[in-house]
Every structure is written in C-alpha cells, then in structure tokens.
Write a protein that holds these residues in place. Sequence first.
Motif, mmCIF file in Angstrom:
data_model
loop_
_atom_site.group_PDB
_atom_site.id
_atom_site.type_symbol
_atom_site.label_atom_id
_atom_site.label_comp_id
_atom_site.label_asym_id
_atom_site.label_seq_id
_atom_site.Cartn_x
_atom_site.Cartn_y
_atom_site.Cartn_z
ATOM 1 N N ASN A 89 56.050 49.831 29.329
ATOM 2 C CA ASN A 89 56.174 51.533 28.925
ATOM 3 C C ASN A 89 54.882 51.900 29.200
ATOM 4 O O ASN A 89 54.882 53.487 29.333
ATOM 5 N N VAL A 90 53.746 51.495 28.856
ATOM 6 C CA VAL A 90 52.438 52.308 28.953
ATOM 7 C C VAL A 90 52.022 52.389 30.293
ATOM 8 O O VAL A 90 51.566 53.318 30.808
ATOM 9 N N GLY A 91 52.094 51.323 31.218
ATOM 10 C CA GLY A 91 51.526 51.189 32.473
ATOM 11 C C GLY A 91 52.303 51.280 33.717
ATOM 12 O O GLY A 91 51.802 51.645 34.771
ATOM 13 N N THR A 92 53.704 51.468 33.528
ATOM 14 C CA THR A 92 54.290 51.597 34.815
ATOM 15 C C THR A 92 54.226 53.203 35.311
ATOM 16 O O THR A 92 54.291 53.889 34.728
ATOM 17 N N GLY A 93 53.922 53.217 36.632
ATOM 18 C CA GLY A 93 53.868 54.378 37.330
ATOM 19 C C GLY A 93 52.646 55.198 37.125
ATOM 20 O O GLY A 93 52.316 56.298 37.408
ATOM 21 N N VAL A 94 51.592 54.491 36.420
ATOM 22 C CA VAL A 94 50.516 55.243 36.449
ATOM 23 C C VAL A 94 49.361 54.911 37.216
ATOM 24 O O VAL A 94 49.170 53.846 37.650
ATOM 25 N N GLY A 95 48.854 55.951 37.953
ATOM 26 C CA GLY A 95 48.012 55.759 39.208
ATOM 27 C C GLY A 95 48.575 55.568 40.513
ATOM 28 O O GLY A 95 49.860 55.574 40.468
ATOM 29 N N PHE A 96 47.836 55.205 41.338
ATOM 30 C CA PHE A 96 48.109 54.771 42.885
ATOM 31 C C PHE A 96 47.871 53.413 43.143
ATOM 32 O O PHE A 96 46.905 52.870 42.899
ATOM 33 N N ASP A 97 48.831 52.723 43.606
ATOM 34 C CA ASP A 97 48.979 51.285 44.118
ATOM 35 C C ASP A 97 47.910 51.180 45.219
ATOM 36 O O ASP A 97 48.540 51.344 46.463
ATOM 37 N N THR A 98 46.779 50.987 45.239
ATOM 38 C CA THR A 98 45.685 50.735 46.497
ATOM 39 C C THR A 98 45.754 49.429 47.006
ATOM 40 O O THR A 98 45.535 49.376 48.147
ATOM 41 N N TYR A 99 46.537 48.620 46.477
ATOM 42 C CA TYR A 99 46.727 47.184 47.014
ATOM 43 C C TYR A 99 47.705 47.280 48.320
ATOM 44 O O TYR A 99 47.601 46.491 49.281
ATOM 45 N N ARG A 100 48.402 48.496 48.383
ATOM 46 C CA ARG A 100 49.198 48.830 49.622
ATOM 47 C C ARG A 100 48.408 49.019 50.916
ATOM 48 O O ARG A 100 48.930 48.976 51.936
ATOM 49 N N LEU A 101 46.979 49.254 50.736
ATOM 50 C CA LEU A 101 46.153 49.421 51.723
ATOM 51 C C LEU A 101 45.400 48.258 52.206
ATOM 52 O O LEU A 101 44.473 48.297 53.117
ATOM 53 N N ARG A 102 45.541 47.212 51.454
ATOM 54 C CA ARG A 102 44.611 45.870 51.655
ATOM 55 C C ARG A 102 45.510 44.902 52.498
ATOM 56 O O ARG A 102 46.623 44.503 52.247
#
Length: 720
Positions: free
Chosen positions: A596-609
């Motif tokens: 509940n705290v962390g889902t959807g927070v910020g941007f998933d930069t792993y997608r560029l790795r």
Amino acid sequence: LSGCRRWPEENLVPQTSDPEGRIPGLPEVYATTMELSGVGVGLLAVSYDGRPIKIEGNPMHPFSRVTERYGSADAFAQASVLELYDPDRSRGVYVREASQYRSSNLSALRETFANSLGNGAGVVVLSEGSGGPSAADMRQRFAAKFPKAKWFEYEPISPDNERVATKQVFGQALRPVLKLDHADVVVSLDADLLGAHPAHTRYAADWSKRRKSADQGQMNRVYVAESAFTITGAAADSRLPVRPSRLPGIATALAAKLGVTGIRPVGTLTADEQKFVDAAAADLKSAGAKGAVAAGSHVAPDVQAVALASNSALGAIGQSMMLLPVIDADRPTHAQGIRLVAEQLKSGQVKTLIVIGGNPAYDAPADLEMAKLIGQAKNSVHLSGYRNETSLATQWHVPRAHFLEAWGDTRAYDGTVSIAQPLIEPLFGGISTIEFLALLSGDQVTAGADIVRRAIEPLLPDADKDVAFRRALHDGLIANSATAAVVPMANAVAVKAPVEAQGWEVRFHADPSVYDGRFANNGWLQETPDPLSKLVWDNAALFSKQDAQVLGISSGDMIALTVGERSLDIVTFILPGQPVGVIGLPLGYGRAAAGNVGTGVGFDTYRLRSSAKLFEASGAMVKKLGRTYPLSTTQNHDILDRVGIQGMAERVGEKGGSGAIVRQTTLSEYRKNPRAAHPHGYHNVNLQLFDPPSKFNDPHAWGMAVDMSTCIGCNACVVA
Ligand code: SF4
C-alpha cells in the motif's frame, strides 16, 4: 440510549506472576544481524515486552563498532523495525490454480515439490545474494540431494565486476577492503564509499576519525571523480564530476603518473581532468602505502584493474587496502547468472524454478523479460517477505520470516560470521531461507536454531561448544572469524582504449531511500529526503543545471527518455553537482506490487536497463513531453517568502564565504587561527531546547548536536 446500557458484572483474575527474568517496561537488548545483498551488518535490537522496537549498531562487531560503547547502523537497518510490523507483508502460502491464487500451506508445497524435484534435472534455483555459513551449508545439502540442480545468484546492485577485476590482476577473486583510518590520501573513481558501498558504515566511522584530526594536523585528503552526485563526492576535498566514459582515461593517466608498469594513458584528458589527476597523483606519491585508489564495484573491470594495480604500485596492499579471498569464488557473476537463468527458461529446459528472495520479475535487466519467462516455468515457487512482482509470476508463494523473527547468520564485509536470533515469533507465519531449503531437501533438521548450530559449530573456537555458542549469541558474532587477508603479486594490466561515448550518457544507481526497490514499502524511508536532491516519495531523471538549460527543461517537466530500444516517460529534476552530459537514474521505484505504501510511487528505471550495460549506457535520447509532474523536495522547506529567503542567505552566507551557521575556512587558516571560521564572532544561541535550569524537572526535551566536519548526510539519524 448508550448511557442506559448496563454491562454484566464479571470477576476477572489478573496475572500476578511475571515471566521469570522479565521486568515489564524494561528494555532487553539482543545482538543480531541483517543481510543486504549478501553482506551482513552487526546490530543490536532493543525489545520492550517482547516487541523489537529499535535497532542500533553492535559495538562488539568489528564492522559496526564506532567506539567501545557505540556501534553504527545505517538508515536501512534503522527502518527495518517498521518493515517487521508492516501489515502488507505476506501472510500465507499461496498457489495459483487456473490463473487464480488460493491459500495453501507448507505441507501441500512439500508434497508437490518432493514429487517434482527428482535428482534435480531441470531444477533451477535463482537466489538473492547470501553469504552466511548456514545458507552455504543448506545449499550444499540441497546440491547433494539434487545433484543435477543448477544454482544461480542475482543482485541488481551487484559488486561482481570486482571479482572479474581481481581475477585479472591477482589471478583470484578477492574483495578489496579499505582501511580509511589508516589512509592519508584516498582517490575514488566512482566509488561511493560513504553511501552505497556495502562497507559504508565501517568506512564512514574510519573516515570521520581522520576528519576529526585537523587539530593534530593529520586530516586525510579525499579526491573523488564520479559520474553521479554522491555523499562521498559531497564530502570530498576535491570532486570532479565526469561522464562514465571518462573514467578509463582518468584511471590510466593516474596509474601512469604513479609509475604502474605497463599502463599507458588511454585517450586525452580535459584541462579539469588533468588538474585532478596531477594533484591526486602528487598526493598519492607522497602518501605511498598510506594512499589508496578505490574504484566503484560497478565500474568496468578494466578500470578497477588499473586502480588495483595502482594500489600495488603504491605499496598500499596490506596497508591501506586489504584483499580478502571470497568464499564462493567460482560462482557465475550476478550478470551471468540472470542471463543463464533467462536462457534456460526460454529454451524450456526448466521444469522447476525456485526463487529465493529478491524480485527478478521487477529488477532483472529489461531485455531478458524475466516476468514473462518466470510465468512460463512449469513449476515455480518464490520465497519472499512480500507478495511482490515475482510472487505474482510464480505458481507458488511462500512467506519469508523477517530477520528479527528468525534464526540465521551472515558474513560481514570482512567475513566475520554474525548470528541472528529471533526476538519474536513470526508475526505472519513466515519461514526463513534455511528452513525453506530444509523443507525442500527433506532435511531431518528443520528448526532454524538447529540448522544454525549445525553450520557454525565447526567454526566455534572452544572445546566447550555450548559455552562458545552462547558467547556467539551474546556477542552476535564469532570472534576472530574475519577472512584472513592475502598480499598477492599483481599481474600486468591491459586496458582497451575506450570507445568515445556519443550523446547523453545515463547512469543507473541504487537509491538512498529504497535501495534497489526492496524498501519501497517502507514509509519511513520514503519520507526521508534523498541526501542530495532532497526528493521524497519519488525518483526522477537527474540533470545538471547546464544540461537543463541546453534542453530547455525545468524540474518537474516530463520527458520521454530513450536508451537503446526502450523508452520511459519520466519526470526531470535539476540537481546541482550532477555531472554534465550524464542523466542520473535512481533505481527502485515504479513498483507494481510493493504494497500500500510503495506501489505506483515514482518511475521504474529498470525498464531502461539492459543486461549488456547494467550501470551505464550512452546514446540516450531526450524528448520533452510538454507536461509536468509534481515533485516533493524538502530543499526549500520553510523558505516560503522573502523573509525566509533573506534568513537563508544570512545563515548560509555568500558563495565561497561563511554565514551565521554554515562556516568555512582552509585548514592552514584554521591552524593559524582556530577562530578563523567565525567572522561574526560567537553565534548567540537564543533558542533553548530546555526552559531555564529551574525547570529541568519538567518533561524531557531532546536535542542532537551534529559535528558538521564529520556528518556525511547518511540519513541514519533521521530515520532513527
Ligand atoms: S549526523 Fe550525519 S553522519 Fe551522523 S547519522 Fe546523521 S546524517 Fe549520518
């Protein structure tokens, strides 16, 4: 009316005898250890009435000790008590049937897997990094039971380039450990020694000893060339922000100046780089064995090899830098491991996939498409504290106990065997990694305490093993169990000329709040401002001010960032100190199943790795999207109006000068006049935490005095 209600009268019998040896309300302290990416830290856990509520560093532990009485614990360790009570932690065994998960139990899991593992043919284990004797022992037993099974490790923030580099230079996989209390001059090539480094608590304590010594004229000197803005760079005496592609040139130029045999500078240095190299080389030469060159463990093995050869030439090996043989020297690197698992899943060779900890469906390199591949395994299970992205891709999920709930052991960065004992029964019914392996292997010994005792008994020193075991539990470690250092001869090092990087370079790095994403559901850490950007509850693509002007972007603008074949829409943030030409990409956000705290927070930069370039890439492209995204930063917190801005100017002072609070001078000026940094005279402290002394009996107030010469902004105190 409720006021008219009459409750039945009952006689209650209070418990009048307390449990033996326990006084309600008095804290009890136990030594324990927490593992992060395969490295343990020695901790003390404070428990009130059977509930762990506070973590401190263990002063008996050689890698946590600051003084005889105090040890250090970082922000992640401090925040681990919140994770213990996190209601989002996994609460049971789940199995997927017809694309729906239903609740199950360990007996059903054991039956299913006992029938499917056979001799291990087609079985692949993908484990997070672990270094403790019990985990190693259980792994051997698992291998003996299932000889054809394959075992791989993966950590997204992997230091394994270090192994490749030490093999290149010394012919064996070694772990370099710096002695920062010994070193007079330290040159860091992209090594965040005080921040993201696994030994950062030890290093920070040793480093601070040498910053307090200005009065004796023994202050150390630190040079940092770095491709991300780190707290080590912020604390350095000389900092050079550089593109990642400039590091081979700087490392070889430095080595050549130090006279390392066979090293020739590759490429041409800029004027700033040359100045940095000249000054660092001159200081290193005069320091000799009391100098050290540290390359970041993520940096290309070639560059690390040059740094190691430089230490060898300085005579620093065995003095400012110790080299420790690693225990699992022959395992594939994490980068190789995750690639091999992906290949085997793709080829359909995997009958059963066992994932221990970690979250490869989220944090594996994007080109491997691990979430999809894990979902294709015929039979799969994930042991994890949370039902995360990987748990939602596997067929089975088993809840893992928190380290404060389970028996276990780790090895600290210097190899010291550290022991974890449970302070509380598993709150949500989890089991530990060693118990999980015992269950899968059909081991006769299934209790965590017995597994730990069996594994560490050969390492205990005394003839009376019971006494030695109790001593180890009391201290949280086995005394003198650190790995013995070696002083090998260095081989000649060859460095390929770097290919000139084109376009924007990107640099992936661990985030100070959520690390690789595993702490994303920890509200204390999300709420703690990044030490440098002061961002909370978000990550962003970090740009230098100069680059932002070129692109015409401001903090909060959304961009499409393309690296190779992959693209990500992400918000921008302008960070003074960010190297020009480099886009910083903190990892660990944009989680889809954190809680509940962390889902959807910020941007998933792993997608560029990508698996070819885990930590940096070049040729990135930036496109403005014409929309904005609200970011929260505490940088200018409380400075809302003209009065606030004036107040800040008075406190901070002019650029290069001193204000009322932030004061600076040079060491030579300070030696001549210890009041040199006080141009305004004594600062008159008008506000007191306490009322006048006559009222000292009133309720307590607390304050914290910070020595700004040694504070590195690690955030441990903020979380504590
Ligand atoms: S005072 Fe500074 S160095 Fe010490 S714990 Fe706090 S942030 Fe870290």
